[in-house]
Design a protein around this motif. Structure first.
Motif, PDB file in Angstrom:
ATOM      1  N   HIS A 166       0.871  -1.171   0.000  1.00 27.39           N
ATOM      2  CA  HIS A 166       0.000   0.000   0.000  1.00 27.39           C
ATOM      3  C   HIS A 166       0.912   1.226   0.000  1.00 27.39           C
ATOM      4  O   HIS A 166       2.132   1.098   0.113  1.00 27.39           O
ATOM      5  CB  HIS A 166      -0.873   0.023   1.256  1.00 27.39           C
ATOM      6  CG  HIS A 166      -1.751  -1.184   1.390  1.00 27.39           C
ATOM      7  ND1 HIS A 166      -2.957  -1.294   0.734  1.00 27.39           N
ATOM      8  CD2 HIS A 166      -1.608  -2.327   2.098  1.00 27.39           C
ATOM      9  CE1 HIS A 166      -3.518  -2.456   1.038  1.00 27.39           C
ATOM     10  NE2 HIS A 166      -2.717  -3.114   1.869  1.00 27.39           N
ATOM     11  N   CYS A 201      -4.727   5.855   0.191  1.00 27.68           N
ATOM     12  CA  CYS A 201      -3.783   4.824  -0.229  1.00 27.68           C
ATOM     13  C   CYS A 201      -3.452   5.168  -1.671  1.00 27.68           C
ATOM     14  O   CYS A 201      -4.347   5.375  -2.483  1.00 27.68           O
ATOM     15  CB  CYS A 201      -4.389   3.432  -0.150  1.00 27.68           C
ATOM     16  SG  CYS A 201      -3.262   2.169  -0.772  1.00 27.68           S
ATOM     17  N   GLU A 203      -1.437   3.342  -3.776  1.00 28.07           N
ATOM     18  CA  GLU A 203      -0.880   2.228  -4.542  1.00 28.07           C
ATOM     19  C   GLU A 203      -2.036   1.271  -4.767  1.00 28.07           C
ATOM     20  O   GLU A 203      -2.617   0.785  -3.791  1.00 28.07           O
ATOM     21  CB  GLU A 203       0.226   1.556  -3.720  1.00 28.07           C
ATOM     22  CG  GLU A 203       0.888   0.388  -4.381  1.00 28.07           C
ATOM     23  CD  GLU A 203       1.812   0.810  -5.502  1.00 28.07           C
ATOM     24  OE1 GLU A 203       2.727   1.606  -5.243  1.00 28.07           O
ATOM     25  OE2 GLU A 203       1.606   0.343  -6.620  1.00 28.07           O
ATOM     26  N   CYS A 205      -4.254  -1.525  -4.666  1.00 28.53           N
ATOM     27  CA  CYS A 205      -4.030  -2.698  -3.825  1.00 28.53           C
ATOM     28  C   CYS A 205      -5.206  -3.664  -3.838  1.00 28.53           C
ATOM     29  O   CYS A 205      -5.326  -4.516  -2.976  1.00 28.53           O
ATOM     30  CB  CYS A 205      -3.740  -2.239  -2.404  1.00 28.53           C
ATOM     31  SG  CYS A 205      -5.022  -1.156  -1.738  1.00 28.53           S
ATOM     32  N   MET A 212      -9.864   3.000   0.710  1.00 27.11           N
ATOM     33  CA  MET A 212      -8.831   2.948   1.747  1.00 27.11           C
ATOM     34  C   MET A 212      -8.406   4.375   2.093  1.00 27.11           C
ATOM     35  O   MET A 212      -7.313   4.813   1.766  1.00 27.11           O
ATOM     36  CB  MET A 212      -7.639   2.139   1.228  1.00 27.11           C
ATOM     37  CG  MET A 212      -6.730   1.659   2.324  1.00 27.11           C
ATOM     38  SD  MET A 212      -5.705   0.346   1.751  1.00 27.11           S
ATOM     39  CE  MET A 212      -4.488   0.318   3.042  1.00 27.11           C
TER      40      MET A 212
HETATM   41 CU   LIG Z   1      -4.013   0.159  -0.220  1.00 26.34          CU
END
Ligand SMILES: [Cu+2]
Ligand code: HEC
Length: 336
Positions: A166, A201, A203, A205, A212
């Motif tokens: 993440h 977040c 990235e 994921c 997130m």
């Molecule tokens: Cu994430």
């Protein structure tokens, strides 16, 4: 409405995050000491690019017009080959500018990479699809998707992940770093402006990556301890019903990031109307969903795994006491 959406993006309120800036043309608010300096470098680079662009394109257009092919006759090539003086200066000046950029960027980067010794230490763990924030300096307070930090005191974050990569991103601090499973990464900041700002977040994921998100609360130094105690406190208030208390524990534990209360399946089964029914486990056996089963699910989630799901639930042993678990059970029971 559509124009608004194109210019401003979706309403931050709809995303569940606090707004960051009023206009799409303004920079984000800068709420940490380094953020302001990072913006300065950014603006300097952008200005440099704009100025170079204007000079280069201006000269090009000027010469194109001035030396365009004449209508008739006179096509002799100029005897001039080059100008040593001119070439020196147009290499020397950009070289100096690049060195300034390097020096400035490097010193700022070193500063961003080395947290001061007196920094408060906070641990952040990413997991599909929420952030667990632990305060080892403060009697082990643990929050979900919520970072509480004081103004004017450096804070050092130690990041890691329980599953995939993440990336913890706090735009107003201009901070972004990967949270990698099996490894610790660090970043630090010193907040300057009280307020509530979003955390993302950054990235990709998994399919609920976009949910997130979290919040960072920047609070005045004198209020920090009280705010943290208040947020970390998990004690039933006088006059508070078991169900209401359980709801608070539910929010604190981040249960909602994996369990819906409306029947939709997320990472875990929906807990709507579950109490008193039977559950089929991975081994095909069935078990009644009662207080003991719920308690075990919270403390030892992998002891009995529900059919159709993978053992992804973290154990909350040591984090919630019996009272809090009783509250959770009552809360789950109340979701008919
Ligand atoms: Cu994430
Ligand atoms: C990371 C996601 C995740 C989080 C966070 C999470 N759970 Fe779970 N939970 C699961 C999954 C996946 C299952 C099904 C697999 C299993 O039984 O371990 C499950 C199963 C359960 C069950 C059994 C449900 C059934 O239908 O049999 C209960 C009860 C439960 N969780 C309660 C909670 C509570 C209360 C919290 C918050 C304190 C919580 N969970 C937090 C993922 C999560």
């Amino acid at each position: 409405m559509i124009l608004n959406l194109l210019l401003l993006g979706p309403d931050p309120a709809l995303l569940g995050t606090p707004p960051m800036s009023e206009s799409p043309f303004s920079l984000l608010p800068a709420a940490s000491t380094n953020a302001q300096e990072i913006d300065d470098v950014y603006i300097f680079i952008t200005a440099l690019c704009v100025i170079s662009f204007v000079i280069l394109m201006g000269a090009q257009i000027y010469f194109m017009l001035k030396y365009k092919k004449p209508k008739a006759g006179h096509r002799k090539t100029s005897p001039l080959t080059h100008s040593g003086k001119l070439e020196f200066w147009w290499s020397f000046i950009p070289a100096i500018l690049l060195l300034i950029l390097f020096g400035w960027g490097e010193t700022l980067y070193m500063k961003m990479m080395s947290p001061p010794d007196d920094a408060i230490s906070i641990r952040v763990t990413g997991q599909k699809w929420f952030w667990t924030v632990e305060y080892p300096d403060t009697a082990g307070a643990i929050l979900t998707d919520e970072l509480i930090v004081p103004v004017g005191i450096p804070v050092r974050l130690t990041l890691t992940s329980n599953d995939v990569i993440h990336s913890f991103f706090i735009p107003v601090f201009r901070l972004k770093k990967d949270a990698v499973p099996g490894r610790y990464t660090n970043m630090w900041f010193e907040a300057t402006t009280p307020g509530v700002y979003p955390i993302f977040c950054a990235e990709y994921c998994g399919d609920q990556h976009s949910s997130m998100i979290g919040k960072v609360h920047v609070v005045p130094r004198e209020e920090y301890q009280a705010k943290l105690d208040e947020a970390a406190r998990l004690v039933q208030d006088e006059g508070e019903s078991m169900v209401d208390f359980g709801k608070r524990v539910w929010d604190r534990g981040g249960c909602a990031s994996c369990h819906s209360l409306d029947g939709t399946t997320k990472t875990g089964p929906s807990l709507k109307g579950k109490y008193g029914t039977n559950e089929t486990l991975v081994d095909g056996s069935t078990i009644a969903i009662d207080d003991n089963y719920i308690r075990e699910s919270i403390l030892e989630p992998n002891a009995k795994v529900v059919q159709g799901f993978t053992p992804q639930m973290p154990s909350f042993a040591g984090r919630f006491d019996d009272k809090a678990i009783a509250g959770l059970i009552e809360f789950i029971k109340s979701n008919k």
